[in-house]
Design an enzyme around this catalytic site. Structure first.
Site: not given
Length: 494
Positions: A146, A207, A210-212, A231, A268, A362
């Site tokens: 994606k 990313g 929240q997304g992970g 990650e 990161c 972060e």
């Protein structure tokens, strides 16, 4: 995209995997090298498209393309050599008493279709043809990728290059070799549908937390949970020990300011917390550090969403009681361009840090927090209170190391990579690199997303007991246990 379309896409990916998992390492290596060649052939078209979508300089993007090509060639060499499958053979001992020993052989084999999500901050090296895709293809998995919405057009260009390489190198294997790599666009609903599809066998993501975490939770609620290698986020602490800052305050300040602001602070591995024991030397370092940060011009953030989030999260932290700006800070003069990230240094004490969970989260951008500790005991408290990290850095002299070996041990327990007298923002792509750490840095600290070890995420060990030779994988077909053999270059060699 409808569920019916997603199902059809995975049907193609499953069929491609059934073909691709049987392809010899030499052919997989040829595919990876062909992808590298096709990326090179895109030339300035790819670089200019990326520059228009990401606000990254052409110089940075050319360097990142070189890293991406090097990664593909690195995995090509790995699978061509062959020993990475860890073939293990224990031949039968039929006369053994009190029970015969069976013939047992084991090796690593690919999982199946892998869902990969492109990253925004590395639109080549961690995106469409990045390390996740390269390592999954090297393992023999098909890939459903994606694209990241921040650089859709460049992702299309790279996807076309991958599929062109597949058609060129795997035409003899399948009527649709390009289905080993399927590329699509979509929103959060599509992301969750991909992670939850029963044909998906693993997920790779780089990313936000929240997304992970959303992908991880979705994969864990499946009837058959699958591994999610996400990650997400960390602060990569830097510990300044007393003798080091006494000896090199100016050099450390310049080195760390450059690291915090490298790439607009959008790495990161950016140092998000700098911690040390309060002293006149620490104060000298701090003053020099603020001056160095103020001398660095605000940089364009990758896109508007990241710029907005940086400004909001930074403002939220600066509103916390006990968090202050240095009087020399230029923060009051916000940049007129909302896409610019203002380099920022904030101060706090150890007790405020320990009682404010927000401060250990972060902030993606050119921001860092200086934490003053009263003594070594408080310094250890701060370190031990941290969550899992990708990196931890110690600035220390030999005398510091002798006096603070326990702090070095504390850092080792918190991170996947310990850096000594350097900065963490350079990540060498090699077999010894570990780019992964405890939660929330990643969802599984046992694995890396950088270096040859990344291939281990997408394989599983399979044991074969008393299986006839003609049914065994080539890597397990040998019978002479008295000689020393290795499976290399896709054949057994003494």
């Amino acid at each position: 995209m409808t569920q019916k379309m997603i199902d059809a896409m995975f049907d193609r990916s499953v069929a491609a995997f059934d073909m691709f998992r049987r392809v010899a390492g030499t052919n997989r290596a040829a595919l990876l090298r062909a992808i590298a060649e096709e990326l090179e052939n895109l030339g300035d078209t790819l670089i200019k498209t990326l520059a228009s979508e990401t606000n990254l300089s052409q110089t940075r993007l050319v360097g990142e393309r070189g890293r991406t090509i090097a990664q593909l060639n690195m995995f090509a060499a790995l699978v061509e050599e062959g020993s990475w499958v860890e073939a293990s053979i224990d031949t039968a001992l039929p006369e053994r008493q009190p029970a015969p020993k069976p013939d047992i052989r084991k090796m690593l084999m690919p999982l199946g279709p892998v869902v990969v999500f492109g990253a925004s901050n590395f639109p080549l090296a961690f995106s469409t043809a990045g390390g996740d895709t390269a390592s999954a293809l090297a393992a023999g998995c098909s890939v459903v990728l994606k694209a990241h919405p921040a650089h859709p057009h460049s992702s299309d260009l790279v996807a076309e290059a991958i599929q062109k390489a597949a058609r060129r190198t795997l035409a003899h294997c399948s009527k649709a070799p390009e289905d080993i790599f399927i590329h699509l666009h979509g929103g959060n609903d599509i992301s969750l549908a991909l992670a939850q599809h029963p044909a998906a066998k693993a997920v790779a993501f780089t990313g936000s937390f929240q997304g992970g975490k959303a992908l991880f939770d979705a994969a864990m609620t499946r009837p058959q949970p699958i591994p999610v290698f996400a990650e997400m986020g960390c602060v990569n602490p830097v510990v300044l020990l007393p003798h080091s800052i006494e000896a090199f305050p100016e050099a450390l300040a310049k080195q760390l300011a450059d690291s915090v602001t490298l790439g607009g602070g959008q790495f990161c591995t950016k140092p998000g917390i700098i911690v040390g024991i309060n002293s006149p030397a620490f104060e000298r370092f701090a003053k020099t550090f603020v001056v160095a940060m103020n001398a660095i011009q605000p940089a364009l953030m990758l896109h508007a969403g990241i710029a907005e989030q940086y400004a909001a999260r930074r403002a939220h932290v600066l509103e916390c009681k006990g968090v202050n700006l240095d009087e020399q800070s230029v923060l009051s003069e916000e940049p007129k361009n909302s896409l610019l990230g203002q380099p920022t240094v904030a101060y706090t004490d150890a007790q405020t840090f320990l009682t404010s969970p927000l401060l250990s989260e972060e902030i993606f951008g050119p921001y860092t927090l200086l934490v003053r500790c009263r003594d070594k005991a408080e310094l250890r408290q701060v370190i031990q209170n941290l969550d899992g990290q990708l990196t931890a850095t110690m600035m220390a002299t030999e005398a510091d190391m002798n006096e603070h070996a326990d702090i070095f041990d504390d850092l080792t327990q918190k991170t996947g990579r310990v850096v000594f007298n350097g900065v963490p923002t350079g990540v060498e792509v090699c077999s010894s690199m570990q780019h992964g750490g405890g939660f929330p840095a990643t969802t599984d600290a046992r694995f890396t997303s950088v270096g040859t070890g990344a291939i281990k995420r997408f394989v599983r060990p399979v044991c074969f007991q008393n299986v006839p030779d003609n049914f065994l994988p080539p890597e397990l077909q040998y019978r002479n246990p008295l000689d020393l053999w290795r499976f290399v270059d896709n054949k057994w060699k003494q």
